[in-house]
Design a protein around this motif. Structure first.
Motif, PDB file in Angstrom:
ATOM      1  N   LEU A   9       0.822  -1.213   0.000  1.00  0.00           N
ATOM      2  CA  LEU A   9       0.000   0.000   0.000  1.00  0.00           C
ATOM      3  C   LEU A   9       0.855   1.263   0.000  1.00  0.00           C
ATOM      4  CD1 LEU A   9      -2.753  -1.193   2.471  1.00  0.00           C
ATOM      5  CD2 LEU A   9      -3.105  -0.563   0.074  1.00  0.00           C
ATOM      6  N   ILE A  10       2.154   1.095   0.109  1.00  0.00           N
ATOM      7  CA  ILE A  10       3.082   2.205  -0.073  1.00  0.00           C
ATOM      8  C   ILE A  10       4.311   1.641  -0.778  1.00  0.00           C
ATOM      9  CG2 ILE A  10       4.212   1.931   2.198  1.00  0.00           C
ATOM     10  CD1 ILE A  10       4.524   4.986   2.270  1.00  0.00           C
ATOM     11  N   TYR A  11       4.782   2.375  -1.757  1.00  0.00           N
ATOM     12  CA  TYR A  11       5.924   1.939  -2.555  1.00  0.00           C
ATOM     13  C   TYR A  11       5.680   0.586  -3.203  1.00  0.00           C
ATOM     14  CZ  TYR A  11       8.179   5.656   0.151  1.00  0.00           C
ATOM     15  OH  TYR A  11       8.486   6.861   0.746  1.00  0.00           O
ATOM     16  N   GLY A  12       4.444   0.351  -3.612  1.00  0.00           N
ATOM     17  CA  GLY A  12       4.118  -0.891  -4.307  1.00  0.00           C
ATOM     18  C   GLY A  12       4.380  -0.766  -5.802  1.00  0.00           C
ATOM     19  N   ARG A  13       4.569  -1.892  -6.459  1.00  0.00           N
ATOM     20  CA  ARG A  13       4.756  -1.978  -7.916  1.00  0.00           C
ATOM     21  C   ARG A  13       6.000  -1.235  -8.410  1.00  0.00           C
ATOM     22  NH1 ARG A  13       0.878   0.874 -10.339  1.00  0.00           N
ATOM     23  NH2 ARG A  13       1.670   0.216 -12.332  1.00  0.00           N
ATOM     24  N   LEU A  14       7.005  -1.082  -7.553  1.00  0.00           N
ATOM     25  CA  LEU A  14       8.245  -0.460  -8.001  1.00  0.00           C
ATOM     26  C   LEU A  14       9.142  -1.509  -8.666  1.00  0.00           C
ATOM     27  CD1 LEU A  14       9.099   2.008  -5.090  1.00  0.00           C
ATOM     28  CD2 LEU A  14       7.594   2.289  -7.056  1.00  0.00           C
ATOM     29  N   GLN A  15      10.153  -1.031  -9.382  1.00  0.00           N
ATOM     30  CA  GLN A  15      11.030  -1.930 -10.127  1.00  0.00           C
ATOM     31  C   GLN A  15      12.345  -2.151  -9.389  1.00  0.00           C
ATOM     32  OE1 GLN A  15      10.950  -1.618 -14.350  1.00  0.00           O
ATOM     33  NE2 GLN A  15      13.154  -1.906 -14.547  1.00  0.00           N
ATOM     34  N   GLN A  16      12.705  -3.409  -9.244  1.00  0.00           N
ATOM     35  CA  GLN A  16      13.938  -3.768  -8.555  1.00  0.00           C
ATOM     36  C   GLN A  16      15.151  -3.458  -9.432  1.00  0.00           C
ATOM     37  OE1 GLN A  16      13.492  -5.134  -5.533  1.00  0.00           O
ATOM     38  NE2 GLN A  16      15.601  -5.519  -4.932  1.00  0.00           N
ATOM     39  N   VAL A  17      16.152  -2.832  -8.837  1.00  0.00           N
ATOM     40  CA  VAL A  17      17.431  -2.593  -9.512  1.00  0.00           C
ATOM     41  C   VAL A  17      18.503  -3.309  -8.710  1.00  0.00           C
ATOM     42  CG1 VAL A  17      19.107  -0.866 -10.280  1.00  0.00           C
ATOM     43  CG2 VAL A  17      16.657  -0.334 -10.352  1.00  0.00           C
ATOM     44  N   ASP A  18      19.054  -4.387  -9.270  1.00  0.00           N
ATOM     45  CA  ASP A  18      20.078  -5.138  -8.545  1.00  0.00           C
ATOM     46  C   ASP A  18      21.217  -5.615  -9.450  1.00  0.00           C
ATOM     47  OD1 ASP A  18      18.724  -7.088  -9.931  1.00  0.00           O
ATOM     48  OD2 ASP A  18      17.824  -8.009  -8.150  1.00  0.00           O
ATOM     49  N   GLU A  19      21.147  -5.309 -10.740  1.00  0.00           N
ATOM     50  CA  GLU A  19      22.235  -5.669 -11.643  1.00  0.00           C
ATOM     51  C   GLU A  19      23.346  -4.630 -11.543  1.00  0.00           C
ATOM     52  OE1 GLU A  19      20.998  -6.896 -15.609  1.00  0.00           O
ATOM     53  OE2 GLU A  19      18.931  -6.926 -14.900  1.00  0.00           O
ATOM     54  N   PRO A  20      24.589  -5.072 -11.359  1.00  0.00           N
ATOM     55  CA  PRO A  20      25.702  -4.145 -11.145  1.00  0.00           C
ATOM     56  C   PRO A  20      25.836  -3.052 -12.199  1.00  0.00           C
ATOM     57  CG  PRO A  20      26.404  -6.380 -10.677  1.00  0.00           C
ATOM     58  CD  PRO A  20      25.030  -6.481 -11.248  1.00  0.00           C
ATOM     59  N   HIS A  21      25.621  -3.382 -13.489  1.00  0.00           N
ATOM     60  CA  HIS A  21      25.786  -2.352 -14.523  1.00  0.00           C
ATOM     61  C   HIS A  21      24.696  -1.282 -14.432  1.00  0.00           C
ATOM     62  CE1 HIS A  21      22.728  -4.763 -16.637  1.00  0.00           C
ATOM     63  NE2 HIS A  21      22.560  -3.739 -17.467  1.00  0.00           N
ATOM     64  N   LEU A  22      23.490  -1.668 -13.999  1.00  0.00           N
ATOM     65  CA  LEU A  22      22.418  -0.677 -13.839  1.00  0.00           C
ATOM     66  C   LEU A  22      22.666   0.198 -12.611  1.00  0.00           C
ATOM     67  CD1 LEU A  22      19.200  -2.707 -14.766  1.00  0.00           C
ATOM     68  CD2 LEU A  22      20.481  -1.077 -16.185  1.00  0.00           C
ATOM     69  N   ILE A  23      23.163  -0.401 -11.536  1.00  0.00           N
ATOM     70  CA  ILE A  23      23.504   0.383 -10.345  1.00  0.00           C
ATOM     71  C   ILE A  23      24.615   1.369 -10.677  1.00  0.00           C
ATOM     72  CG2 ILE A  23      24.443   0.262  -8.004  1.00  0.00           C
ATOM     73  CD1 ILE A  23      23.052  -2.476  -7.722  1.00  0.00           C
ATOM     74  N   ALA A  24      25.599   0.924 -11.462  1.00  0.00           N
ATOM     75  CA  ALA A  24      26.692   1.814 -11.865  1.00  0.00           C
ATOM     76  C   ALA A  24      26.163   2.984 -12.686  1.00  0.00           C
ATOM     77  CB  ALA A  24      27.737   1.029 -12.660  1.00  0.00           C
ATOM     78  N   ARG A  25      25.224   2.705 -13.579  1.00  0.00           N
ATOM     79  CA  ARG A  25      24.636   3.781 -14.395  1.00  0.00           C
ATOM     80  C   ARG A  25      23.843   4.750 -13.516  1.00  0.00           C
ATOM     81  NH1 ARG A  25      22.229   0.581 -19.747  1.00  0.00           N
ATOM     82  NH2 ARG A  25      24.245  -0.202 -20.519  1.00  0.00           N
ATOM     83  N   TYR A  26      23.084   4.197 -12.578  1.00  0.00           N
ATOM     84  CA  TYR A  26      22.306   5.047 -11.668  1.00  0.00           C
ATOM     85  C   TYR A  26      23.239   5.967 -10.895  1.00  0.00           C
ATOM     86  CZ  TYR A  26      18.440   6.213  -8.481  1.00  0.00           C
ATOM     87  OH  TYR A  26      17.467   6.878  -7.763  1.00  0.00           O
ATOM     88  N   ASN A  27      24.377   5.428 -10.449  1.00  0.00           N
ATOM     89  CA  ASN A  27      25.335   6.232  -9.691  1.00  0.00           C
ATOM     90  C   ASN A  27      25.945   7.340 -10.540  1.00  0.00           C
ATOM     91  OD1 ASN A  27      25.182   5.225  -7.088  1.00  0.00           O
ATOM     92  ND2 ASN A  27      26.611   3.551  -7.488  1.00  0.00           N
TER      93      ASN A  27
END
Length: 428
Positions: A9-27
């Motif tokens: 009921l809060i922060y539902g349906r969000l997308q998981q980010v756990d792949e190293p290359h995506l985390i690196a891009r986010y950073n």
């Protein structure tokens, strides 16, 4: 808020980010914004790229929304277009970003294979100090960047391609040709893959904003209407020929505005009887009265029979409040006459029996405003005004929270689209 989190009921349906290359891009995007990169190995993001976990790590809920204006975004994947927006100062941020992503889908699809897209939804002001600042926002422009400068390299390559086509001897320029090959290694064939978003300017239409305690702006031909607390800076100060200011405390004037501009659907048998709208409102009233009179009673599992028994045993409380008898009388009148005469109804009760006109483009925003006048209906508040719901939820005791979560889980969450269509006539 743990109970809300556990039941999506809060922060539902969000997308998981756990792949190293995506985390690196986010950073890389965070660093470009002047922020500290995350050390998390897994986090979730919404449509804008906002992450509750990163916000908690940074100790800054506004890390993508400084000054709550010119909202930042981080796009890791095209699939973000289908996510909700869970934290924003403007109600139309979600729609603006959705339009940007869908209208530039080819470019976003191609870019996010190689890079992260980030930037700002830029408007004409950098800080909101009074209502006039908000009214000056007529359109927004997406300022788009990419961490590896794929966008810049695609633009450079496009320029060199044009030069090669236009200048007869350009093909003799070995330095230019080598540069084109170097750029193409990064961008790919830009004739086939559009890499530069070309739809970046969008209209800023009707909206709610969290500024000044919550403020609504509705736009009609020749007139803009502001609905807020009169204490908001700039209220009724300028352009009376273009801007109408309504106090959100003046229930009658607000109702009249919504009715006269065709934004609400008046109570008629054609939609009331099939929707179960009045029955829903009545149940919300009774649940509210139970919480008020017996705060510690847990009614999370209360069924219709139990509620009816409580109603019979507490007629004095119910009659004193007046809302439940009014809804029953309204239901009888609609069954007999097909509609209700609202002229004789006190303004505060009128909002109990209306909903936003489903076909109006401001339907969601109008339902949000209606929910502010019907605080007993926490379901409608949750659907259309999550910020308001979460604020109210904080004031509930444990028994109330359990009951609220249980009802939302077994009604709205169970069949969202069907529920919205039945009660509010809204398909999305």
């Amino acid at each position: 808020m743990n109970l809300l989190r556990d039941n999506d009921l809060i922060y539902g349906r969000l997308q998981q980010v756990d792949e190293p290359h995506l985390i690196a891009r986010y950073n890389k995007a965070l660093v470009a914004f002047g922020l500290k990169p995350t050390e998390l190995e897994s986090f979730e993001i919404d449509r804008t790229g906002f992450s509750p976990q990163v916000a908690e790590e940074l100790g800054d809920l506004l890390y993508l929304d400084p000054n709550e204006i010119n909202r930042r975004f981080i796009i890791l994947t095209p699939s973000q277009a289908g996510l909700p927006v869970v934290h924003t100062a403007f109600s139309n941020t979600s729609q603006l970003l959705y339009e940007f992503m869908t209208k530039n889908s080819r470019a976003i699809d191609a870019l996010t294979i190689k890079d992260v897209i980030y930037g700002e939804i830029e408007d004409s002001v950098s800080k909101v100090e009074d209502i006039e600042d908000l009214l000056s926002i007529n359109q927004v422009e997406f300022k788009v960047l990419s961490a590896e400068d794929v966008l810049g390299k695609a633009s450079e390559l496009a320029t060199l391609i044009d030069r090669l086509k236009q200048e007869p001897d350009a093909w003799r320029d070995n330095g230019m040709l080598e540069r084109m090959v170097e750029l193409a290694k990064v961008t790919g064939d830009i004739r086939e893959n559009a890499l530069v978003p070309d739809h970046v300017i969008f209209r800023h239409n009707a909206f709610w904003t969290s500024h000044f305690g919550g403020l609504y702006v509705f736009i009609d031909p020749g007139m803009t209407t502001v609905i807020s607390d009169p204490s908001a800076p700039g209220f009724r100060r300028s352009r009376p020929w273009q801007v109408s200011y309504l106090s959100i405390n003046d229930t009658e004037l607000v109702f009249r505005f919504l009715a006269e501009t065709g934004r609400i659907e008046l109570p008629r048998a054609s939609w009331v009887e099939s929707s179960g709208y009045l029955e829903h409102r009545a149940e919300m009233v009774i649940r509210s009265l139970i919480h008020q009179s017996e705060p510690q009673r847990n009614i999370a599992r209360a069924d219709k029979v139990w509620l009816q028994t409580w109603i019979h045993a507490h007629a004095d409380i119910i009659n004193s409040d007046g809302a439940f008898p009014f809804l029953n009388a309204a239901k009888r009148e609609i069954a007999q006459l097909g509609q209700i005469k609202l002229d004789d109804v006190e303004p505060g009760k009128r909002f109990l029996v209306v909903r936003a006109a489903p076909a109006h483009p401001d339907a969601w925003l109008t339902n949000r405003l209606i929910s502010e006048f019907v605080p007993t209906d926490f379901v409608s508040t949750y659907v259309f005004n999550k910020q308001g719901f979460y604020k109210n939820y904080e004031s509930y005791n444990e028994s109330q929270r359990a009951a609220v979560v249980e009802l939302l889980k077994t009604t709205y969450l169970k069949e969202k689209e069907a529920f919205r269509m039945r009660l509010y006539g809204l398909s999305d």
